[in-house]
Scaffold this motif. Structure first.
Motif, short mmCIF file in Angstrom:
data_model
loop_
_atom_site.label_atom_id
_atom_site.label_comp_id
_atom_site.label_asym_id
_atom_site.label_seq_id
_atom_site.Cartn_x
_atom_site.Cartn_y
_atom_site.Cartn_z
N LYS A 121 -3.93 -8.12 0.39
CA LYS A 121 -3.01 -8.92 -0.38
C LYS A 121 -3.89 -9.43 -1.56
O LYS A 121 -5.04 -10.10 -1.39
N SER B 288 -4.26 -11.35 -5.63
CA SER B 288 -3.60 -12.15 -6.43
C SER B 288 -4.48 -12.45 -7.56
O SER B 288 -5.89 -12.48 -7.18
N GLN C 8 -0.88 -11.59 -9.89
CA GLN C 8 -0.44 -10.33 -10.29
C GLN C 8 -1.00 -9.92 -11.62
O GLN C 8 -1.12 -8.87 -12.03
N SER C 9 -1.05 -11.09 -12.66
CA SER C 9 -1.39 -10.82 -13.94
C SER C 9 -2.38 -12.06 -14.12
O SER C 9 -2.26 -13.02 -13.87
N THR D 182 -5.86 -2.83 -15.35
CA THR D 182 -5.16 -2.93 -14.21
C THR D 182 -6.32 -2.88 -13.14
O THR D 182 -6.79 -1.89 -13.03
N LYS E 159 -2.22 -4.96 -4.50
CA LYS E 159 -0.91 -4.33 -5.27
C LYS E 159 -1.18 -4.43 -6.89
O LYS E 159 -0.58 -4.10 -7.79
N THR F 126 -3.96 -6.27 -10.10
CA THR F 126 -3.80 -7.38 -11.07
C THR F 126 -3.89 -6.81 -12.48
O THR F 126 -4.89 -6.04 -12.92
N LYS F 127 -2.94 -7.22 -13.43
CA LYS F 127 -3.17 -6.86 -14.86
C LYS F 127 -3.69 -7.72 -15.59
O LYS F 127 -3.43 -8.81 -15.71
N GLY G 93 4.38 -3.74 -9.56
CA GLY G 93 4.31 -4.58 -8.53
C GLY G 93 4.12 -4.03 -7.00
O GLY G 93 4.15 -4.89 -6.24
#
Lengths: 115, 113
Positions: free
Chosen positions: A5, A7, A9-10, A87, A107, A109-110, B40
């Motif tokens: 997981k 974090s 996302q951005s 990313t 997933k 991170t941008k 995503g």
């Protein structure tokens, strides 16, 4: 299914700031924790990796911190530059069964570094 | 320099067509992988192969098959393309089961209409 997981996302930071990206994993059947960097229009490329028996690894402006008991690891980018905008994916390499060469990716991170 | 090449950067296909995505690596790597990348959702493993003629399902194999007849080449096949297979497809290779470094190709952006 094993999971990693990631974090946030951005993330948007100013030039010179220290963006931090966090990841957590769910089991102990992993033997390497690499980070990958992906620029637009390119495939991901290995940035830095750490083994679970090491608490910190530094390469240039990039540092991985690893907390084995908490099953968490993070990427810090010192003195961030606009060229670091990309990313970022954390990953964990499986060391079990028939999937020993596989990576489980977060997933992503941008990151955007503003001049 | 390790090089992983993919046959097309952009591809547009119609629903129901059979689609072939080719990947070639020049470093004599044992392992090859196909991922799809969606916003995503990160990188999701479709299939992988640790040796010639060997293939294993990844996390999302439905609707896909693969072929590895030569060590350097790994093909992804969409038997009957559907719109939900519109995505970026990334091929990667690595050396041995201890390798945490995977080398990625530039990706193929597939659009199914």
């Amino acid at each position: 299914q094993q999971q990693v997981k990631q974090s946030p996302q951005s993330l948007i930071v100013q030039k010179g700031g220290i963006p931090i990206i966090n990841c957590a994993y769910e089991n102990t059947a992993f033997d390497y924790f690499p980070w990958y960097q992906q620029f637009p229009g390119k495939g991901p490329a290995l940035l830095i990796a750490i083994r679970p028996d090491v608490s910190e690894k530094k390469e240039g402006r990039f540092t991985i911190s690893f907390n084995k008991s908490a099953k968490q690891f993070s990427l810090h980018i010192m003195d961030s530059q606009p060229g670091d905008s990309a990313t970022y994916f954390c990953a964990a390499k499986a060391n079990y069964g028939g999937s020993q060469g596989n990576l489980i990716f977060g997933k992503g991170t941008k990151l955007s570094v503003k001049p | 320099d390790v090089k992983v090449t993919q046959s097309s950067r952009y591809l547009v296909k119609r629903t129901g067509e059979k689609v072939f995505l080719e990947c070639v690596q020049d470093m004599d790597h044992e392992n090859m992988f196909w991922y799809r990348q969606d916003p995503g959702l990160g990188l999701r493993l479709i299939y992988f192969s640790y040796d010639v003629k060997m293939k294993e399902k990844g996390d999302i194999p439905e609707g896909y098959s693969v072929s590895r007849e030569k060590k350097e080449r790994f093909s992804l096949i969409l038997e009957s393309a559907s719109t939900n297979q519109t995505s970026m497809y990334l091929c990667a290779s690595s050396f041995g089961t201890q390798a945490y470094e995977q080398y990625f190709g530039p990706g193929t952006r597939l659009t199914v209409t």
